[in-house]
Scaffold this motif. Structure first.
Motif, PDB file in Angstrom:
ATOM      1  N   LEU A 192       8.053  -7.866   9.527  1.00  0.00           N
ATOM      2  CA  LEU A 192       7.826  -7.762   8.083  1.00  0.00           C
ATOM      3  C   LEU A 192       6.903  -6.591   7.753  1.00  0.00           C
ATOM      4  CD1 LEU A 192       7.258 -11.538   7.185  1.00  0.00           C
ATOM      5  CD2 LEU A 192       9.366 -10.221   6.953  1.00  0.00           C
ATOM      6  N   GLY A 193       5.879  -6.418   8.594  1.00  0.00           N
ATOM      7  CA  GLY A 193       4.895  -5.372   8.336  1.00  0.00           C
ATOM      8  C   GLY A 193       5.424  -3.959   8.477  1.00  0.00           C
ATOM      9  N   GLU A 194       6.641  -3.828   9.025  1.00  0.00           N
ATOM     10  CA  GLU A 194       7.232  -2.501   9.170  1.00  0.00           C
ATOM     11  C   GLU A 194       7.894  -2.009   7.885  1.00  0.00           C
ATOM     12  OE1 GLU A 194       6.717  -0.812  11.839  1.00  0.00           O
ATOM     13  OE2 GLU A 194       5.845  -2.470  12.991  1.00  0.00           O
ATOM     14  N   GLU A 195       8.013  -2.898   6.895  1.00  0.00           N
ATOM     15  CA  GLU A 195       8.682  -2.551   5.646  1.00  0.00           C
ATOM     16  C   GLU A 195       7.764  -2.791   4.454  1.00  0.00           C
ATOM     17  OE1 GLU A 195      11.545  -1.124   5.473  1.00  0.00           O
ATOM     18  OE2 GLU A 195      12.239  -1.383   7.546  1.00  0.00           O
ATOM     19  N   ASN A 196       8.116  -2.189   3.326  1.00  0.00           N
ATOM     20  CA  ASN A 196       7.376  -2.381   2.088  1.00  0.00           C
ATOM     21  C   ASN A 196       7.402  -3.848   1.691  1.00  0.00           C
ATOM     22  OD1 ASN A 196       6.754  -2.473  -0.810  1.00  0.00           O
ATOM     23  ND2 ASN A 196       6.925  -0.253  -0.751  1.00  0.00           N
ATOM     24  N   VAL A 197       6.255  -4.394   1.282  1.00  0.00           N
ATOM     25  CA  VAL A 197       6.176  -5.816   0.926  1.00  0.00           C
ATOM     26  C   VAL A 197       7.116  -6.173  -0.221  1.00  0.00           C
ATOM     27  CG1 VAL A 197       3.817  -6.096   1.763  1.00  0.00           C
ATOM     28  CG2 VAL A 197       4.210  -5.408  -0.619  1.00  0.00           C
ATOM     29  N   LEU A 198       7.450  -5.203  -1.051  1.00  0.00           N
ATOM     30  CA  LEU A 198       8.348  -5.450  -2.178  1.00  0.00           C
ATOM     31  C   LEU A 198       9.782  -5.673  -1.725  1.00  0.00           C
ATOM     32  CD1 LEU A 198       7.057  -2.694  -4.661  1.00  0.00           C
ATOM     33  CD2 LEU A 198       6.354  -5.091  -4.536  1.00  0.00           C
ATOM     34  N   ASP A 199      10.086  -5.299  -0.473  1.00  0.00           N
ATOM     35  CA  ASP A 199      11.467  -5.365   0.021  1.00  0.00           C
ATOM     36  C   ASP A 199      11.703  -6.479   1.033  1.00  0.00           C
ATOM     37  OD1 ASP A 199      12.073  -3.120  -1.502  1.00  0.00           O
ATOM     38  OD2 ASP A 199      11.551  -1.736   0.112  1.00  0.00           O
ATOM     39  N   TRP A 200      10.765  -7.380   1.185  1.00  0.00           N
ATOM     40  CA  TRP A 200      10.912  -8.408   2.213  1.00  0.00           C
ATOM     41  C   TRP A 200      12.095  -9.349   1.940  1.00  0.00           C
ATOM     42  CZ3 TRP A 200       5.256 -10.203   3.705  1.00  0.00           C
ATOM     43  CH2 TRP A 200       4.638  -9.140   4.369  1.00  0.00           C
ATOM     44  N   TYR A 201      12.382  -9.593   0.693  1.00  0.00           N
ATOM     45  CA  TYR A 201      13.543 -10.439   0.401  1.00  0.00           C
ATOM     46  C   TYR A 201      14.839  -9.657   0.621  1.00  0.00           C
ATOM     47  CZ  TYR A 201      17.021 -13.178  -2.105  1.00  0.00           C
ATOM     48  OH  TYR A 201      18.157 -13.876  -2.432  1.00  0.00           O
ATOM     49  N   LYS A 202      14.850  -8.431   0.163  1.00  0.00           N
ATOM     50  CA  LYS A 202      16.053  -7.604   0.269  1.00  0.00           C
ATOM     51  C   LYS A 202      16.429  -7.349   1.726  1.00  0.00           C
ATOM     52  CE  LYS A 202      17.793  -3.004  -1.006  1.00  0.00           C
ATOM     53  NZ  LYS A 202      17.439  -1.726  -1.695  1.00  0.00           N
ATOM     54  N   LYS A 203      15.440  -7.081   2.581  1.00  0.00           N
ATOM     55  CA  LYS A 203      15.735  -6.696   3.962  1.00  0.00           C
ATOM     56  C   LYS A 203      15.668  -7.861   4.955  1.00  0.00           C
ATOM     57  CE  LYS A 203      14.593  -1.842   3.471  1.00  0.00           C
ATOM     58  NZ  LYS A 203      14.006  -0.652   4.101  1.00  0.00           N
ATOM     59  N   PHE A 204      14.857  -8.882   4.622  1.00  0.00           N
ATOM     60  CA  PHE A 204      14.678  -9.974   5.582  1.00  0.00           C
ATOM     61  C   PHE A 204      15.031 -11.346   5.018  1.00  0.00           C
ATOM     62  CE2 PHE A 204      11.405  -6.731   6.681  1.00  0.00           C
ATOM     63  CZ  PHE A 204      11.902  -6.362   7.920  1.00  0.00           C
ATOM     64  N   LYS A 205      15.376 -11.389   3.731  1.00  0.00           N
ATOM     65  CA  LYS A 205      15.721 -12.654   3.073  1.00  0.00           C
ATOM     66  C   LYS A 205      14.576 -13.673   3.113  1.00  0.00           C
ATOM     67  CE  LYS A 205      19.680 -11.114   1.932  1.00  0.00           C
ATOM     68  NZ  LYS A 205      19.882 -10.648   0.524  1.00  0.00           N
ATOM     69  N   VAL A 206      13.346 -13.179   3.049  1.00  0.00           N
ATOM     70  CA  VAL A 206      12.194 -14.080   2.921  1.00  0.00           C
ATOM     71  C   VAL A 206      12.110 -14.479   1.457  1.00  0.00           C
ATOM     72  CG1 VAL A 206       9.713 -14.350   3.252  1.00  0.00           C
ATOM     73  CG2 VAL A 206      11.023 -12.916   4.825  1.00  0.00           C
ATOM     74  N   LYS A 207      12.399 -15.734   1.188  1.00  0.00           N
ATOM     75  CA  LYS A 207      12.560 -16.167  -0.208  1.00  0.00           C
ATOM     76  C   LYS A 207      11.248 -16.354  -0.950  1.00  0.00           C
ATOM     77  CE  LYS A 207      16.978 -18.503   0.643  1.00  0.00           C
ATOM     78  NZ  LYS A 207      17.711 -19.793   0.573  1.00  0.00           N
ATOM     79  N   HIS A 208      10.194 -16.695  -0.222  1.00  0.00           N
ATOM     80  CA  HIS A 208       8.920 -16.980  -0.902  1.00  0.00           C
ATOM     81  C   HIS A 208       7.749 -16.526  -0.037  1.00  0.00           C
ATOM     82  CE1 HIS A 208       5.467 -19.678  -2.046  1.00  0.00           C
ATOM     83  NE2 HIS A 208       5.816 -19.192  -3.218  1.00  0.00           N
ATOM     84  N   TYR A 209       6.826 -15.811  -0.644  1.00  0.00           N
ATOM     85  CA  TYR A 209       5.631 -15.361   0.067  1.00  0.00           C
ATOM     86  C   TYR A 209       4.599 -14.846  -0.926  1.00  0.00           C
ATOM     87  CZ  TYR A 209       7.848 -10.714  -0.485  1.00  0.00           C
ATOM     88  OH  TYR A 209       8.448  -9.588  -0.984  1.00  0.00           O
ATOM     89  N   TYR A 210       3.387 -14.666  -0.443  1.00  0.00           N
ATOM     90  CA  TYR A 210       2.296 -14.118  -1.248  1.00  0.00           C
ATOM     91  C   TYR A 210       1.803 -12.824  -0.601  1.00  0.00           C
ATOM     92  CZ  TYR A 210       1.819 -18.787  -3.375  1.00  0.00           C
ATOM     93  OH  TYR A 210       2.050 -19.986  -4.016  1.00  0.00           O
ATOM     94  N   VAL A 211       1.375 -11.896  -1.451  1.00  0.00           N
ATOM     95  CA  VAL A 211       0.733 -10.671  -0.968  1.00  0.00           C
ATOM     96  C   VAL A 211      -0.571 -10.489  -1.730  1.00  0.00           C
ATOM     97  CG1 VAL A 211       0.884  -8.179  -0.674  1.00  0.00           C
ATOM     98  CG2 VAL A 211       2.936  -9.588  -0.387  1.00  0.00           C
ATOM     99  N   ILE A 212      -1.647 -10.235  -0.994  1.00  0.00           N
ATOM    100  CA  ILE A 212      -2.945  -9.965  -1.606  1.00  0.00           C
ATOM    101  C   ILE A 212      -3.169  -8.461  -1.586  1.00  0.00           C
ATOM    102  CG2 ILE A 212      -5.426 -10.398  -1.515  1.00  0.00           C
ATOM    103  CD1 ILE A 212      -4.782 -12.957   0.051  1.00  0.00           C
ATOM    104  N   PHE A 213      -3.276  -7.890  -2.765  1.00  0.00           N
ATOM    105  CA  PHE A 213      -3.499  -6.457  -2.909  1.00  0.00           C
ATOM    106  C   PHE A 213      -4.990  -6.197  -3.094  1.00  0.00           C
ATOM    107  CE2 PHE A 213       0.872  -7.099  -4.009  1.00  0.00           C
ATOM    108  CZ  PHE A 213       1.525  -5.935  -3.698  1.00  0.00           C
ATOM    109  N   ILE A 214      -5.472  -5.154  -2.443  1.00  0.00           N
ATOM    110  CA  ILE A 214      -6.858  -4.732  -2.633  1.00  0.00           C
ATOM    111  C   ILE A 214      -6.892  -3.584  -3.640  1.00  0.00           C
ATOM    112  CG2 ILE A 214      -6.810  -3.104  -0.680  1.00  0.00           C
ATOM    113  CD1 ILE A 214      -9.756  -3.779  -0.200  1.00  0.00           C
ATOM    114  N   GLU A 215      -7.923  -3.574  -4.450  1.00  0.00           N
ATOM    115  CA  GLU A 215      -8.136  -2.498  -5.416  1.00  0.00           C
ATOM    116  C   GLU A 215      -9.597  -2.080  -5.346  1.00  0.00           C
ATOM    117  OE1 GLU A 215      -7.460  -1.695 -10.216  1.00  0.00           O
ATOM    118  OE2 GLU A 215      -7.922  -3.704  -9.494  1.00  0.00           O
TER     119      GLU A 215
END
Length: 217
Positions: A192-215
């Protein structure tokens, strides 16, 4: 000589700016084996990030938690941490006192700090993952949905223990996610970490997940 001085004056602001437009953040794990074992049998997961940078004086770490379903963001929770100084009046023995809170000291890089460690600690109970984001001077608690297959882990590749994070914009730093089902009986989080977090469903079919963004701001 005048030309050299003028050139140095012109270049110096550019150099200073380029040194503060990004910083390195390191992932740290729990080294104590006994503590790791206790966490494993208690459904507790921990991730830590560390940053040391004298050029970040006056800045804080803010985090935004985004929930993804079928490739779309369905919820966003912003801690809204900012580099402010809050003054709270308090009455003590009839006298009014002012309690000053400097958020750069508690959540970032204040006058007396040039480094920061932030811990992400969560415990799974049934299908609720109660997560605490722990700064040196304060903490936040948020409930996430998940199960025993979800892992709290760096959003980047498993092979990277350091990431370069831009200052002033959002960057994915931690994920709470189930693995990618390879279809061959094996599951993988690292892919999963090899791809953009926005594309995890498109490329890996991960239906549900959370991402914590730092600012960093």
């Amino acid at each position: 000589m005048k030309k050299i001085i003028l050139i140095l004056i012109a270049i110096l602001p550019v150099v200073l700016f380029s040194q503060t437009d990004s910083t390195d953040i390191y992932f740290r794990s729990i080294e104590n084996v006994d503590i790791r074992n206790v966490c494993d049998i208690s459904n507790i997961q921990i991730q830590k990030i560390f940053c040391k940078d004298k050029l970040l004086k006056g800045k804080v770490f803010n985090f935004i938690i985004k929930e993804f379903k079928n490739g779309k963001i369905v919820s966003t929770y912003n801690l809204d941490v900012s580099p402010k100084i809050e003054k709270i009046p308090m009455v003590v023995a009839g006298d009014t006192m002012i309690y000053v809170i400097d958020y750069t000291e508690k959540t970032g890089f204040g006058k007396n700090t040039d480094s920061i460690t932030v811990s992400f600690v969560g415990k799974l109970t049934k299908k609720k993952f109660r997560m605490k984001i722990d700064f040196p001077g304060m903490s936040f608690i948020r409930n996430l949905k998940g199960n025993e297959n979800y892992s709290l882990r760096p959003a980047a590749s498993c092979s990277n223990f350091k990431v370069k994070v831009p200052v002033g914009s959002e960057y994915p730093i931690i994920a709470y996610t189930p693995p990618f089902d390879t279809g061959s009986g094996l599951n993988s989080y690292c892919l999963l970490g090899e791809e953009n977090v926005l594309d995890w469903y498109k490329k890996f079919k991960v239906k549900h997940y959370y991402v914590i963004f730092i600012e960093i701001k």
